[in-house]
Motif scaffolding. Structure first.
Motif, short mmCIF file in Angstrom:
data_model
loop_
_atom_site.label_atom_id
_atom_site.label_comp_id
_atom_site.label_asym_id
_atom_site.label_seq_id
_atom_site.Cartn_x
_atom_site.Cartn_y
_atom_site.Cartn_z
N ARG A 155 0.85 -1.19 0.00
CA ARG A 155 0.00 0.00 0.00
C ARG A 155 0.88 1.23 0.00
NH1 ARG A 155 -2.07 -3.59 3.37
NH2 ARG A 155 -4.06 -4.52 2.75
N ILE A 161 0.42 -6.03 0.90
CA ILE A 161 -0.92 -6.49 0.55
C ILE A 161 -0.93 -8.01 0.50
CG2 ILE A 161 -2.69 -6.47 -1.27
CD1 ILE A 161 -1.75 -3.63 -1.96
N SER A 162 -1.89 -8.60 1.21
CA SER A 162 -1.97 -10.06 1.28
C SER A 162 -2.61 -10.62 -0.01
CB SER A 162 -2.82 -10.42 2.49
OG SER A 162 -3.31 -11.72 2.35
N ARG A 164 -4.91 -12.73 -0.12
CA ARG A 164 -6.35 -12.89 0.05
C ARG A 164 -7.10 -11.61 -0.28
NH1 ARG A 164 -6.17 -13.42 6.44
NH2 ARG A 164 -5.62 -11.28 6.88
N LYS A 165 -6.37 -10.49 -0.31
CA LYS A 165 -6.97 -9.21 -0.69
C LYS A 165 -7.17 -9.17 -2.21
CE LYS A 165 -7.67 -4.87 0.86
NZ LYS A 165 -9.08 -4.80 1.03
N TRP A 190 -10.39 -15.20 5.00
CA TRP A 190 -10.24 -14.10 5.95
C TRP A 190 -10.10 -14.61 7.38
CZ3 TRP A 190 -8.99 -9.48 4.38
CH2 TRP A 190 -9.26 -9.16 3.04
#
Ligand SMILES: *[C@@H]1O[C@H](CO)[C@@H](O)[C@H](O)[C@H]1NC(C)=O
Ligand SMILES: *[C@@H]1O[C@H](CO)[C@@H](O)[C@H](O)[C@H]1NC(C)=O
Length: 231
Positions: A155, A161-162, A164-165, A190
Motif C-alpha cells: 500500500r 498487501i496479502s 487474500r486481498k 479471511w
C-alpha cells in the motif's frame, strides 16, 4: 562454422542482397524461445529460453503492454539483461488485467525479432502457496493461527498487501493422527484463528494447510505437517 555464425553471415549478406533469404525467417531463428509468465502469489515472472543453436551469453531486451494498448513499454530493469527471466510484478499489478510481454535477443551486430508471450492474467494464472500455520494447545483443543502468503505489492503507506486481498481464497486444513486423516476443515481466507475441538486427550495430531482459489477451482501446495499433542 556454427549455425549462429552462419545466420549472422546471412544477415550481413542480406543488407547487400535482400533476395538471398527471407529476412524474417532468419530473425525468427534468433528469437528467444518459450516466452511465458509463471506466477506464484502474484509474483509474475517472465521466463524464456535461449534461441536454438546458441549457448553463449546473450543479452535480452524486454517490453510489456496491457491488452488493447498500441504501444509497448520498455521494462527498465530488463534492458540488456543476460538473465533468462524478468520479474514483471510491478508492471502487471492489476490482477484482473490482461498483459503481454515480449523478448528480443541482442547479438553484437543485430537484434532478433520479438518473441511474444501468451496473454497473461495474474488473477487467473497465479498459484497461491500454503498459509503459514501456528499451533497452540489449550484445554479446549488445538488453536490454529493462519496467515496467507504476502503478495509483492504494498500500500502507499508501505504495508504489504496479502494474496487474500487480491482474490477469493479458502483454506483447507487437514488433521491427521498416525497418518490417518481425522478431519478436513474448510474456512474462508479471511479467517486467521480457529479452534479444533472434540479431540482425544494426550494424542498427537498433525495439521497441514493449503489455499484454494475459489474462482479457478485450484489448490496450491500443502504446507509441511506440524504436529502437536493435546492436553
Ligand atoms: C526502448 O528501448 C530502446 C533501446 O532498446 C530505445 O531505442 C527506445 O527508444 C526505448 N523506447 C522508449 C519508448 O523508451
Ligand atoms: C503458541 O505457539 C507458538 C509456537 O508455535 C509459541 O511461540 C507461542 O508463544 C504460543 N502462544 C501462546 C499464547 O501460547
Amino acid at each position: 562454422m556454427g549455425l549462429l555464425a552462419f545466420w549472422l553471415l546471412c544477415i550481413s549478406t542480406l543488407n547487400k542482397n535482400p533476395e538471398v533469404l527471407g529476412n524474417e525467417d532468419v530473425l525468427r531463428d534468433l528469437m528467444p524461445q518459450q516466452v511465458r509468465f509463471h506466477s506464484l502469489d502474484y509474483r509474475n515472472v517472465l521466463h524464456w529460453k535461449t534461441p536454438p543453436y546458441t549457448n553463449q551469453n546473450l543479452k535480452y531486451f524486454v517490453q510489456y503492454k496491457v491488452y488493447g494498448d498500441r504501444q509497448w513499454t520498455n521494462v527498465t530493469q530488463c534492458q540488456g539483461t543476460s538473465q533468462l527471466s524478468c520479474d514483471l510484478s510491478q508492471q502487471t499489478s492489476e490482477p484482473r488485467e490482461w498483459y503481454y510481454a515480449r523478448v528480443q535477443t541482442a547479438f553484437p551486430e543485430v537484434r532478433s525479432g520479438w518473441a511474444l508471450s501468451p496473454r497473461f492474467n495474474p488473477q487467473w494464472e497465479t498459484s497461491v502457496s500454503a498459509p503459514s500455520v501456528q499451533l497452540n494447545v489449550t484445554e479446549q483443543g488445538i488453536k490454529v493461527r493462519l496467515r496467507p502468503p504476502p503478495s509483492p505489492y504494498r500500500r502507499r503507506q508501505g504495508s504489504v498487501i496479502s494474496t487474500r486481498k487480491l482474490q477469493k481464497l479458502m483454506f483447507r486444513i487437514f488433521i491427521t493422527h498416525n497418518g490417518v486423516l481425522q478431519e478436513t476443515r474448510e474456512v474462508d481466507g479471511w479467517v486467521t484463528k480457529l479452534l479444533i475441538g472434540d479431540l482425544n486427550p494426550r494424542t498427537t495430531y498433525c495439521l497441514q494447510a493449503e489455499a484454494h482459489l475459489l474462482r479457478q477451482g485450484r489448490s496450491g501446495t500443502r504446507s509441511n505437517p506440524i504436529c502437536i499433542t493435546t492436553l
